[in-house]
Design an enzyme around this catalytic site. Structure first.
Site, short mmCIF file in Angstrom:
data_model
loop_
_atom_site.label_atom_id
_atom_site.label_comp_id
_atom_site.label_asym_id
_atom_site.label_seq_id
_atom_site.Cartn_x
_atom_site.Cartn_y
_atom_site.Cartn_z
N ASP A 190 0.85 -1.18 0.00
CA ASP A 190 0.00 0.00 0.00
C ASP A 190 0.89 1.24 0.00
OD1 ASP A 190 1.02 0.30 2.55
OD2 ASP A 190 -0.90 0.37 3.57
N ASP A 192 1.42 4.76 2.32
CA ASP A 192 1.03 5.34 3.61
C ASP A 192 1.39 6.82 3.67
OD1 ASP A 192 0.49 2.64 5.14
OD2 ASP A 192 2.47 2.40 4.23
N ASP A 265 -3.23 4.41 2.73
CA ASP A 265 -3.52 4.65 4.14
C ASP A 265 -3.30 6.12 4.44
OD1 ASP A 265 -4.39 2.82 5.97
OD2 ASP A 265 -2.43 1.90 6.32
#
Ligand code: 8DG
Ligand code: MN
Ligand code: MN
Length: 340
Positions: A190, A192, A265
């Site tokens: 992902d 962040d 995120d």
């Protein structure tokens, strides 16, 4: 003694946060084996075993050269009970091989490789007789993207969008790339980001504004936000947090569309807690765990992504990560050396 080859006996501090761990790993065959055992333990909800394997792997990642014999590891913490000796001697271990061959492990791997599918969902599917993507499709379940690593270039592209969103809704607000990319990893699962504003309090209520800006303005690159009523709040901290899904061009599993989903995120922190949030969201997960263990066991302190409390419950403020390491009595470890 004549004929005895000289072998280096490694000496390493116990806590990963006392060590420097770059991305250069001289013991990949061993750490791969231990990571596989850790992953299997985690997928089966055996957290303690998972941590033990992760610790052992982290210890090997920090060594300056390849381990040739078990005697080099004499006296090192957390290497006793595992298949390590067997792997060193034979190149593999019965546990590693049986895990790799296990139908359940294979099914857990395939199913958790689907975007947004965790161990719990995978376990339920397996109990329903669904072991692979073919069976999943046949069961009529909604079909999702396969997880594909996010590259640094993709992370940079997403950073530009998030940057624009954040500064459009609040002038002066700042974003920092955290997680694996801040540690120098070339790819990740992902992307962040930590968001803050230099004036305390101005960051309040920022997350919903950022999310609606993204929803309105970037239809082509923003898909959805996974927070809100559907998602239980994190028990780890009280930050405003949002798991978002961005669209990136690329091969998707569904032939009808030309994009794939990427997890992002987003976390908002007030400036007074920014150093703690930055340290807490940079990782690695094991490094963070070890920092908290060090703080508690060795210092009688309590560290979170919000604050550091000493044994008298006095809040030790910090304006930088360096100050937090100093409060903890640790040498500063830069992000690129936190890849434990
Ligand atoms: P990757 O995405 O490249 O695979 O690796 P990563 O970036 O290191 O892992 P991550 O899963 O994205 O997590 C990054 C850091 O964020 C990690 O140190 C753990 C931390 N973290 C969470 N969830 C939470 C949470 O709910 N609260 C706090 N304080 N930290 C969290 O992943
Ligand atoms: Mn990450
Ligand atoms: Mn993350």
């Amino acid at each position: 003694q004549a004929g005895e080859p000289e072998v280096e006996v490694f000496s390493v501090p116990s806590y990963a946060c006392q060590r420097r761990t770059s991305l250069e790993n001289h013991n990949a065959p061993l750490t791969d084996a231990l990571s596989l055992l850790a992953e299997n333990a985690e997928l089966n909800d055996e957290e303690g075993r998972g941590v033990a394997f992760r610790r052992a792997a982290a210890l090997l990642k920090t060594l300056p050269s390849a381990v040739m014999s078990a005697s080099q590891l004499r006296g090192l913490p957390c290497l006793g009970e595992h298949s390590l000796r067997e792997i060193l001697e034979t190149g593999t271990s019965t546990e590693v091989e049986s895990t790799k061959g296990s139908e359940r492990f294979k099914a857990l791997k395939v199913l958790t490789g689907i975007f947004g599918v965790g161990a719990k969902t995978a376990d339920r599917w397996i109990r329903e007789g669904i072991h692979d993507l073919h069976q999943l499709r046949a069961s009529g379940q909604h079909y999702a993207d396969i997880n594909q690593p996010v590259t640094r270039a993709e992370a940079d592209a997403i950073e530009a969008i998030v940057e624009k969103a954040v500064s459009s809704v609040l002038r002066g607000a700042q974003i920092v790339l955290t997680g694996g990319f801040r540690r120098g990893k070339p790819s990740g699962h992902d992307v962040d980001f930590l968001i803050t504003h230099p004036e305390e309090g101005r960051e309040e209520g920022l997350m919903p504004k950022v999310v609606s800006w993204l929803e309105k303005t970037t239809r082509n690159s923003y898909l959805e936000s996974k927070d809100g009523p559907g998602r239980p709040p994190s028990n780890m901290d009280r930050f405003e947090r949002c798991l978002s899904i961005f669209k990136l061009p690329g091969a998707a599993e569904t032939p009808q569309r030309a994009w794939r989903a990427v997890r992002v995120d987003l976390v908002v922190s007030p400036i007074s807690q920014f150093a703690f949030a930055l340290l807490g969201w940079t990782g690695s997960k094991l490094f963070e765990r070890e920092l908290r263990r060090w703080a508690g066991h060795e210092r009688g302190m309590s560290l979170s992504s919000h604050a550091l409390y000493d044994n008298k419950q006095v809040n030790e403020g910090a304006a930088s990560e360096e100050e937090i390491f100093a409060h903890l009595g640790l040498e500063f470890v830069p992000p690129s050396e936190r890849n434990a």
